[in-house]
Design a protein around this motif. Structure first.
Motif: not given
Length: 420
Positions: A195-199, A229-233, A297-303
């Motif tokens: 879910y965090t990756l999705a954002g 995915m690279d940022f998540y990594r 603006r903040p990051g996109t998040v799963f709602t």
């Protein structure tokens, strides 16, 4: 998963609540509107106050609110929509990502006209409104939301010389690098927290899957999704989160409570569990929105959250619509948000929760929130989740593009068998 976003403990049994909400003086001769709401979505006190006010202002109507369990609710709702439930509901609360499965078969009331004319749909949170649509028709009406924020240790930030929460992803990485030391994890981020990756994928302009016409295909292999995915990594490497497990294995609240973690990505309510485990952390926890690519603006998040739907087989459409209008209107929606520490259903109502740091951080992220692909088949993806396997492969050294293509093919097979 959605219920983990809303894990609040209430004590009212459904039978007691239903009786209490429906048995007001002067109820004789009124038409009964049956409403199914989910366990823990609203406190008994809120529902009693709402019911009293609604019945006072709608003298011809009586509310019968029946509390439902999330476990097994899907088949129960489907049966009600087919007219197979005794005393079937006129209004039903459903998870925002569940609306798509109930739209199939044409058994929901199209509420587009009310949404456009009376309910201010332009201001709805996108993560609640978009899953409630099908072919531009609005079937699910946004009610309340919750989403992830960054929960952090104020004392560790100060010790590292970080005077304010980061507002960009680049600054977040830099701050996390400062926080990561031999004794402290800069961040605890489990390897399969998809879910965090999705954002991050959404922030880059990518998606988990996309629809062309009536066909859905996995799109984790797009350049934008690969950047996410690279940022998540890079972020995940600044802690010791397991590459082969999600945020519940072990529960990240327990890991955070050890006192050796500077940040986690979670709903604000997790702070209560952390402090119960480690009372010494009381007053040391803070919250900020997941940072975006830029500071504006903040990051996109799963709602996560809930929508309200009206079955087509209701015997009083106008009465059902009146209940939906009242529950989702500004007065009672902000009351619910304050009572339950939710995000209100409209961006214009965010000021109602500005006094609560954690909820305010959620509201900032929710203004740009998203939901999972709006297709009934998405449940199959989550049941045998190739995104988790993809993440583990990348975090343990596999080639991201190769693994993304493999995961995307599997998502396509699950969403549209025969096209993978």
């Amino acid at each position: 998963m959605r219920r983990r976003l809303l894990a609040l403990a209430l004590t009212c049994a459904s039978a007691v609540l239903a009786a209490g909400c429906g048995a007001l003086p002067g109820g004789g001769g009124r038409h009964t509107v049956t409403v199914w709401l989910m366990k823990d979505s609203a406190s008994p006190d809120f529902l009693h106050r709402f019911t009293a006010d609604f019945e006072r202002t709608h003298e011809d109507l009586r509310l019968d609110i029946r509390i439902q369990q999330w476990t097994g609710i899907g088949p129960k709702v489907q049966a009600a929509l087919r007219g197979q439930a005794q005393d079937g509901p006129d209004v039903i609360e459903v998870g925002n990502t569940q609306v798509a499965q109930y739209v199939e078969g044409g058994r929901l009331t199209n509420l587009t006209l009310e949404s456009m004319r009376d309910w201010g749909m332009r201001d709805w949170l996108p993560g609640l409104a978009e899953p409630g649509q099908d072919n531009s028709a609005q079937y699910g009406i946004p009610w309340y939301a919750a989403n992830r924020v960054v929960v952090y240790r104020k004392d560790l930030f100060a010790k590292a010389g970080i005077t304010s929460p980061p507002r960009t992803r680049a600054a977040w990485l830099a701050a996390t690098e400062k926080l990561d030391s031999g004794t402290t994890q800069g961040i605890y981020l489990a390897g399969q927290d998809w879910y965090t990756l999705a954002g991050f994928v959404w922030d880059e302009g990518g998606d988990l899957a996309q629809r062309t016409g009536d066909v859905w295909k996995g799109t984790l292999d797009s350049p934008a999704a690969l950047r996410g995915m690279d940022f998540y990594r890079r972020l995940q490497a600044l802690g010791d989160g397991p590459a082969d497990a999600d945020e519940e294995h072990p529960p990240q609240a327990e890991v955070f409570a050890t006192g050796q973690v500077a940040q986690i990505v979670a709903v604000p309510g997790i702070a209560q569990a952390v402090v119960r485990k480690n009372p010494a952390l009381k007053d040391k926890l803070g919250f900020f929105p997941v940072p975006g690519r830029t500071a504006d603006r903040p990051g996109t998040v799963f709602t996560g959250g809930s929508d309200l739907i009206v079955p087509r087989n209701t015997d009083d459409r106008d009465a059902a619509v009146a209940v939906v209008a009242a529950l989702t209107g500004a007065r009672w929606d902000t009351d619910l948000a304050r009572t339950m520490n939710y995000v209100p259903n409209k961006t214009t109502l965010a000021s109602a929760v500005a006094g609560e740091e954690g909820v305010a951080a959620m509201a900032a992220g929710a203004a740009h929130g998203r939901a999972t692909p709006s297709t009934p088949q998405w449940a199959a993806v989550e049941a045998d989740n190739p995104i988790k396997r993809y993440m583990t492969k990348v975090l343990t050294g596999a080639d991201p593009a190769t693994e993304a293509r493999r995961a995307s093919r599997r998502i396509t097979e699950q969403l549209a068998p025969g096209l993978g």
